[in-house]
Scaffold this motif. Structure first.
Motif, PDB file in Angstrom:
ATOM      1  N   HIS A 371     -49.187  49.460  35.853  1.00  0.00           N
ATOM      2  CA  HIS A 371     -49.565  48.302  36.218  1.00  0.00           C
ATOM      3  C   HIS A 371     -51.061  48.269  37.231  1.00  0.00           C
ATOM      4  O   HIS A 371     -51.695  47.471  36.831  1.00  0.00           O
ATOM      5  CB  HIS A 371     -48.616  47.319  37.023  1.00  0.00           C
ATOM      6  N   VAL A 372     -50.886  48.945  37.951  1.00  0.00           N
ATOM      7  CA  VAL A 372     -52.252  49.158  38.835  1.00  0.00           C
ATOM      8  C   VAL A 372     -53.375  49.739  38.370  1.00  0.00           C
ATOM      9  O   VAL A 372     -54.198  49.211  38.625  1.00  0.00           O
ATOM     10  CB  VAL A 372     -51.738  49.969  40.268  1.00  0.00           C
ATOM     11  N   TYR A 378     -54.778  42.171  39.206  1.00  0.00           N
ATOM     12  CA  TYR A 378     -53.710  41.372  38.959  1.00  0.00           C
ATOM     13  C   TYR A 378     -52.300  42.212  38.669  1.00  0.00           C
ATOM     14  O   TYR A 378     -51.216  41.585  37.995  1.00  0.00           O
ATOM     15  CB  TYR A 378     -53.868  40.902  37.483  1.00  0.00           C
ATOM     16  N   SER A 379     -52.213  43.089  39.554  1.00  0.00           N
ATOM     17  CA  SER A 379     -51.142  44.129  39.446  1.00  0.00           C
ATOM     18  C   SER A 379     -49.771  43.402  39.850  1.00  0.00           C
ATOM     19  O   SER A 379     -48.840  43.574  39.377  1.00  0.00           O
ATOM     20  CB  SER A 379     -51.296  45.427  40.490  1.00  0.00           C
ATOM     21  N   SER A 380     -49.847  42.538  40.975  1.00  0.00           N
ATOM     22  CA  SER A 380     -48.609  41.822  41.402  1.00  0.00           C
ATOM     23  C   SER A 380     -48.263  41.032  40.354  1.00  0.00           C
ATOM     24  O   SER A 380     -46.981  40.911  39.916  1.00  0.00           O
ATOM     25  CB  SER A 380     -48.831  41.174  42.836  1.00  0.00           C
ATOM     26  N   VAL A 381     -49.035  40.216  39.592  1.00  0.00           N
ATOM     27  CA  VAL A 381     -48.955  39.256  38.538  1.00  0.00           C
ATOM     28  C   VAL A 381     -48.087  40.206  37.367  1.00  0.00           C
ATOM     29  O   VAL A 381     -47.320  39.934  36.810  1.00  0.00           O
ATOM     30  CB  VAL A 381     -49.952  38.529  37.914  1.00  0.00           C
ATOM     31  N   LEU A 382     -48.916  41.270  37.197  1.00  0.00           N
ATOM     32  CA  LEU A 382     -48.346  41.945  35.939  1.00  0.00           C
ATOM     33  C   LEU A 382     -47.147  42.620  36.255  1.00  0.00           C
ATOM     34  O   LEU A 382     -46.136  42.579  34.973  1.00  0.00           O
ATOM     35  CB  LEU A 382     -49.303  43.153  35.871  1.00  0.00           C
ATOM     36  N   PHE A 383     -46.793  42.938  37.345  1.00  0.00           N
ATOM     37  CA  PHE A 383     -45.498  43.621  37.624  1.00  0.00           C
ATOM     38  C   PHE A 383     -44.358  42.459  37.713  1.00  0.00           C
ATOM     39  O   PHE A 383     -43.229  42.783  36.983  1.00  0.00           O
ATOM     40  CB  PHE A 383     -45.518  44.345  39.240  1.00  0.00           C
ATOM     41  N   SER A 384     -44.779  41.296  38.094  1.00  0.00           N
ATOM     42  CA  SER A 384     -43.777  40.372  38.043  1.00  0.00           C
ATOM     43  C   SER A 384     -43.457  39.878  36.632  1.00  0.00           C
ATOM     44  O   SER A 384     -42.237  39.660  36.250  1.00  0.00           O
ATOM     45  CB  SER A 384     -44.231  38.871  38.618  1.00  0.00           C
ATOM     46  N   LEU A 385     -44.460  39.834  35.555  1.00  0.00           N
ATOM     47  CA  LEU A 385     -43.769  39.598  34.131  1.00  0.00           C
ATOM     48  C   LEU A 385     -43.212  40.599  33.787  1.00  0.00           C
ATOM     49  O   LEU A 385     -42.364  40.622  33.057  1.00  0.00           O
ATOM     50  CB  LEU A 385     -45.500  39.345  33.660  1.00  0.00           C
TER      51      LEU A 385
END
Length: 441
Positions: A371-372, A378-385
């Motif tokens: 993700h990172v 956008y890593s936190s957004v990508l991880f949430s998804l």
């Protein structure tokens, strides 16, 4: 460009924990309680008189609540602050942990609903912790701070599997939920006394108790003045437009496929390993502490594989490293699950389960960090998804195992064989479409 100034080591005996260390430490304790409360049902269910399909549904019920609040947790944390959300989340799931014995006595449906609501509370925790640590931890301490906050999950898993049989033997299975739930409210008191809803005085950098920026913050300020790289830009909040842009990319779906695959086997063993050892290999319900051994191997593996991945990255592209580590982790774990189904005795079963989870830990330095690489901003957004989709294995794999075992033709060989097939398909999709090259969004 000048390098960031090195932070000198303080003389032995002069180090005093700052406020941020207390914050990160309490986040780690919250993940410890989070996983202890999540995993205790895997042991207590052997004593609750549940059989057949209901056992699978109760084990899976947590994930239905957990699934619903992943994105909500991120939105609430960005609006009200992670400190408030985490404090409320711990109180919420602790209350439903304490209510579990009452619900179990009422009916199976009440127990199912209680576990769903407990899972909904835990679903808020990780987005809140991500928000807290990203604000309080200086850039040069951020990786260690996240690792410290996350370590509690593995320690909590092992603690629950070891301690639950002891508590059950001494006081009965309801005492597990009363004791574990009470620990959450003690955490609430500690959080309100030492942290509350306080935010760090310096953006992205916590400050010591005297209110002055610490040496690392000063070093970063000096580095900025001489032209060094600034701290990374703030994470963009989730929006429908951003979600659509990310989900239109094959490399994002590769991460989703790998993350779902990783969780399929992990959640399966987390929920069913004690039952497998009891029903197939005759391990006593009172001696179920041995089921903690594989998760200890996983904890050790996370550190060992991450060190190997970092060394490998010095001589190869990140895409090669992430693909290679994920191949080792998912491919190796799938093969070992096939062998686990044929284990001749419980010691061999423990060894194979340990090797499976220990090998799977390699994927933590592959798909779980991809993700990172792919979208730093956008890593936190990508991880949430990704984590929302990756909760589905808990909702599907856990009750599906119960249905397979209840079928006339069903066996543990079919359960673990299906998991191995999921590993193979997920790994193939990940290898085909993954990338570690940053996206141009």
């Amino acid at each position: 460009m000048p390098a960031l100034p090195f932070r000198p080591r303080k003389a032995m005996g002069s180090w005093v924990p700052s406020k941020r260390h207390a914050v990160v430490g309490l986040c780690g304790v919250s993940t410890f309680i989070c996983y202890a409360d999540r995993v205790n049902i895997s042991v207590t269910i052997l004593h609750m008189g549940l059989t057949g399909a209901w056992r699978g549904w109760i084990l899976a019920s947590f994930f239905y609540g957990y699934f619903t609040t992943q994105l909500i947790g991120g939105l609430l944390s960005s609006r009200f602050g992670g400190s408030r959300v985490l404090n409320a989340a711990v109180a919420w799931w602790s209350a439903f942990t304490i209510l579990t014995p009452w619900a179990a006595r009422r009916s199976n449906h009440a127990l199912f609903l209680c576990r769903v609501l407990m899972g909904a509370g835990e679903g808020l925790a990780y987005p809140a912790i991500y928000d807290i640590v990203s604000q309080w931890a200086p850039p040069l301490e951020r990786a260690r701070s996240f690792a410290a906050a996350q370590f509690g999950s593995k320690a909590g898993t092992m603690f629950a599997l070891i301690v639950c049989p002891i508590i059950i033997n001494a006081s009965g299975w309801p005492a597990v939920f009363f004791g574990f739930g009470a620990s959450g409210f003690l955490w609430n008191l500690a959080w309100m006394m030492w942290v509350g809803s306080e935010a760090p005085a310096v953006n992205y950098h916590a400050v010591p108790g005297d209110g002055a920026p610490d040496a690392e913050s000063a070093a970063l300020g000096k580095a900025k003045a001489v032209g060094a790289a600034e701290p990374p830009a703030a994470q963009e909040e989730l929006s429908p437009r951003l979600a659509r842009r990310l989900l239109a990319l094959p490399s994002v779906w590769a991460i989703v496929a790998g993350h779902v695959t990783y969780n399929w086997g992990h959640y399966l063993l987390l929920s069913w390993l004690p039952t497998f050892l009891n029903e197939v290999h005759g391990v006593s319900k009172d001696n179920m502490s041995v089921s903690a051994v594989p998760f200890a191997f996983m904890s050790i593996g996370i550190g060992a594989w991450s060190s190997l991945a970092d060394r490998w990255a010095r001589h190869a592209t990140l895409t090669s490293v992430r693909k290679g580590m994920t191949t080792i982790g998912l491919g190796g774990a799938g093969l070992l699950l096939l062998l686990l189904a044929r284990a001749p005795d419980y010691l061999t079963a423990i060894m194979l389960a340990s090797l499976s989870l220990g090998t799977q830990a390699a994927a933590g330095s592959g798909v779980l960090i991809n993700h990172v690489d792919l979208a730093p901003r956008y890593s936190s957004v990508l991880f949430s998804l990704s984590n929302t989709f990756a909760t589905l294995p808990g909702m599907v794999a856990v009750p599906l195992a119960s249905a397979i075992l209840a079928a006339p033709w069903g066996s543990w060989g079919h359960v673990f064989g299906l998991a191995a097939a999921v590993y193979a398909v997920g790994l193939a999709v990940y290898r085909r479409y993954m990338s570690a090259e940053p996206l141009n969004l």
